[in-house]
Motif scaffolding. Structure first.
Motif, PDB file in Angstrom:
ATOM      1  N   ARG A 422       0.827  -1.325   0.091  1.00  0.00           N
ATOM      2  CA  ARG A 422       0.033   0.160   0.092  1.00  0.00           C
ATOM      3  C   ARG A 422       0.951   1.183  -0.002  1.00  0.00           C
ATOM      4  O   ARG A 422       0.176   2.455  -0.178  1.00  0.00           O
ATOM      5  CB  ARG A 422      -0.907  -0.076   1.308  1.00  0.00           C
ATOM      6  N   GLN A 423       2.184   1.124   0.462  1.00  0.00           N
ATOM      7  CA  GLN A 423       2.965   2.218   0.561  1.00  0.00           C
ATOM      8  C   GLN A 423       3.884   2.276  -0.719  1.00  0.00           C
ATOM      9  O   GLN A 423       4.775   3.221  -0.941  1.00  0.00           O
ATOM     10  CB  GLN A 423       3.718   2.463   1.562  1.00  0.00           C
ATOM     11  N   CYS A 424       4.086   1.100  -1.476  1.00  0.00           N
ATOM     12  CA  CYS A 424       5.146   0.895  -2.561  1.00  0.00           C
ATOM     13  C   CYS A 424       4.556   1.329  -3.766  1.00  0.00           C
ATOM     14  O   CYS A 424       3.643   0.964  -4.338  1.00  0.00           O
ATOM     15  CB  CYS A 424       5.721  -0.563  -2.280  1.00  0.00           C
ATOM     16  N   THR A 425       5.323   2.059  -4.551  1.00  0.00           N
ATOM     17  CA  THR A 425       4.757   2.710  -5.855  1.00  0.00           C
ATOM     18  C   THR A 425       5.778   1.971  -6.928  1.00  0.00           C
ATOM     19  O   THR A 425       5.947   2.750  -8.216  1.00  0.00           O
ATOM     20  CB  THR A 425       4.772   3.955  -6.024  1.00  0.00           C
ATOM     21  N   ARG A 426       6.657   1.003  -6.627  1.00  0.00           N
ATOM     22  CA  ARG A 426       7.470   0.203  -7.807  1.00  0.00           C
ATOM     23  C   ARG A 426       6.421  -0.460  -8.611  1.00  0.00           C
ATOM     24  O   ARG A 426       5.627  -1.275  -8.161  1.00  0.00           O
ATOM     25  CB  ARG A 426       8.495  -0.749  -6.807  1.00  0.00           C
ATOM     26  N   VAL A 456      -1.366   4.676 -12.049  1.00  0.00           N
ATOM     27  CA  VAL A 456      -0.809   5.691 -12.495  1.00  0.00           C
ATOM     28  C   VAL A 456       0.612   6.191 -11.696  1.00  0.00           C
ATOM     29  O   VAL A 456       0.568   6.041 -10.481  1.00  0.00           O
ATOM     30  CB  VAL A 456      -1.601   7.019 -12.414  1.00  0.00           C
ATOM     31  N   GLU A 457       1.786   6.025 -12.609  1.00  0.00           N
ATOM     32  CA  GLU A 457       3.090   6.243 -11.772  1.00  0.00           C
ATOM     33  C   GLU A 457       3.258   7.612 -11.443  1.00  0.00           C
ATOM     34  O   GLU A 457       4.154   7.839 -10.570  1.00  0.00           O
ATOM     35  CB  GLU A 457       3.949   5.706 -12.731  1.00  0.00           C
ATOM     36  N   ASP A 458       2.852   8.669 -12.196  1.00  0.00           N
ATOM     37  CA  ASP A 458       3.306  10.185 -11.950  1.00  0.00           C
ATOM     38  C   ASP A 458       1.921  10.780 -11.293  1.00  0.00           C
ATOM     39  O   ASP A 458       0.958  10.584 -11.327  1.00  0.00           O
ATOM     40  CB  ASP A 458       3.440  10.829 -13.037  1.00  0.00           C
TER      41      ASP A 458
END
Length: 458
Positions: A422-426, A456-458
């Motif tokens: 939930r906190q990782c955006t890899r 969405v990554e950005d």
């Protein structure tokens, strides 16, 4: 004093005095731009400026020891690691600018967050475990008065009898009229330690191993002989609820017991001489693996600091039951979730063997970690046996002197991990179990990626 950073206190003093930066700078004999840099923590407070502040204003230099807004950058980073802030991507430089430019706002945010929490369930302010953890971390899990008292007591015990357990038993008998008795499990079926004041006995279960017996005896001795120091710390914490007081008192008494078994100066010398070899330290001090691991997080005596380790204890389900950040500032300790790619979890596959790992967070921080399983207390045949993994970690750039790091490439490829899904955006992590909080999901009916969740990554 040449590198004293005190922008928050100087700004607060100026505002209380009703002065503009230019007016205060003139009185201090410095330029307004230099005072601005001091207040933004971009320049140190020199001895000359400190003397002028003391002479011209109602300024107590002891106020420089006051807590930084929100507990400082590391404490604020732990709060901002909450999943509800994941999409904001606040980096360390931005956080430091915030603390320098708006310390009052940062403190207000910290108080509001601590009072209300972020999710459902019990608010942190009402949770005695969370309340006590905050107090322990405020001290960085180092209590100098307890260490000093324990060190003096340990020296006395060493001079009386060579065996520490026997020395503690003798002191309890002679000085406090308490005899130490080891009882069969049938007599103490659901307890490891019991104080029977009617019989004047400290009763210990036969299920305790030698290190645990010594610890429990030292715990009782500390509850009696370090009562003044412990109660002063409990009173100073100012807890509103009794459960938090009792939990904190238990932690402090356990701290004292460990400090008697592993006196600060002797233990630190042994750590440095052995390369912080936990298993060797166990044998040298007659302690358990978990006891030594916990002690490593406490070595922050001024002028004699050890390496800043963090420690975490988890079960097979990944639930934590102990975690101490100490002086490490590790986000891995504060995160409610954990990454399955971290080899901390692999310790359960090889009981009693140490698993080493070099991990890298999305922030670029690299940590050398090692983990091993422990079984706190043995049980009789057919009963449930507790099993935990004890993880220790140190910033990779500090780990070169460790015995366990020999032959390990600390500059090589690290395992990329997060602070829980939930906190990782890899992106494209095949192990992902949930999308990151605050990120919109993407769907492509014609394509299936490595992960079940695209976002969405950005």
């Amino acid at each position: 004093m040449a590198k004293l950073i005190a922008g928050h206190q100087v700004r607060k003093l100026r505002r209380q005095s009703g002065l503009a930066q230019a007016a205060m700078a003139e009185q201090l004999g410095i330029s307004p731009s230099y005072l601005n840099l001091i207040e933004r923590n971009q320049r140190p407070l020199t001895a000359q400026v400190l003397v002028r502040l003391t002479e011209l204003f109602d300024f107590d230099p002891r106020s420089l020891n006051a807590a930084a807004p929100g507990g400082g950058a590391d404490a604020m980073r732990r709060r901002l690691a909450d999943p509800i802030f994941a999409d904001l991507e606040i980096d360390r430089s931005e956080l430091e600018e915030w603390l320098a430019a708006a310390p009052g706002g940062a403190e207000a945010f910290a108080r509001a967050y601590d009072r209300g929490g972020s999710g459902g369930g019990v608010a942190p302010s009402d949770d005695p475990i969370a309340t006590v953890r905050r107090e322990i971390e405020r001290w960085r899990n180092h209590f100098p008065d307890l260490d000093a008292t324990a060190e003096g007591l340990a020296d006395e015990l060493r001079m009386s009898v060579g065996d520490l357990y026997a020395a503690i038993a003798e002191r309890l008998r002679v000085k406090h009229s308490l005899t130490l008795r080891v009882l069969p499990v049938e007599v103490l079926p659901d307890a490891l330690r019991r104080l029977d004041l009617h019989a004047r006995q400290l009763q210990l279960s036969e299920m305790l191993d030698p290190a645990s017996r010594t610890f429990q005896a030292a715990f009782q001795l500390g509850a009696i002989e370090a009562r003044t120091e412990i109660e002063a710390l409990v009173k100073g914490a100012g807890f509103a609820e009794r459960p938090a007081e009792r939990l904190y008192r238990r932690h402090l008494t356990s701290y004292f017991a460990a400090a008697v078994m592993m006196p600060y100066a002797r233990f630190l010398r042994a750590c440095e001489g052995t390369g912080y070899d936990v298993e060797l330290l166990q044998r040298r001090f007659g302690a358990g693996y978990e006891q030594v691991a916990h002690r490593l997080t406490t070595l922050q005596r001024v002028g004699a600091r050890g390496l800043p380790f963090f420690m975490i204890r988890i079960d097979r389900a990944g639930q934590w039951s102990k975690r101490y950040g100490g002086a490490s500032g590790a986000a891995l300790v504060e995160a409610e979730g954990r990454c399955p790619l971290w080899r901390l979890h692999a310790a359960f596959d090889r009981p009693g063997r140490i698993e080493r790992d070099l991990v890298e967070l999305q922030s670029g921080e690299r940590w050398f970690t090692f983990a091993r399983t422990v079984h706190p207390q043995s049980r009789r045949a057919g009963e449930v046996t507790a099993e935990f993994a004890i993880g220790l970690g140190l910033a990779a750039e500090l780990a070169g002197s460790l015995a366990l790091a020999r032959g390990f490439d600390l500059t090589g490829t690290a395992t990329p991990i997060g602070l829980g899904c939930r906190q990782c955006t890899r992106p494209a992590c095949p192990q992902r179990s949930a999308p990151p909080a605050g990120r919109a999901l993407l769907f492509n009916e014609r394509e299936r990626g490595l992960s079940a969740f695209s976002f969405v990554e950005d």
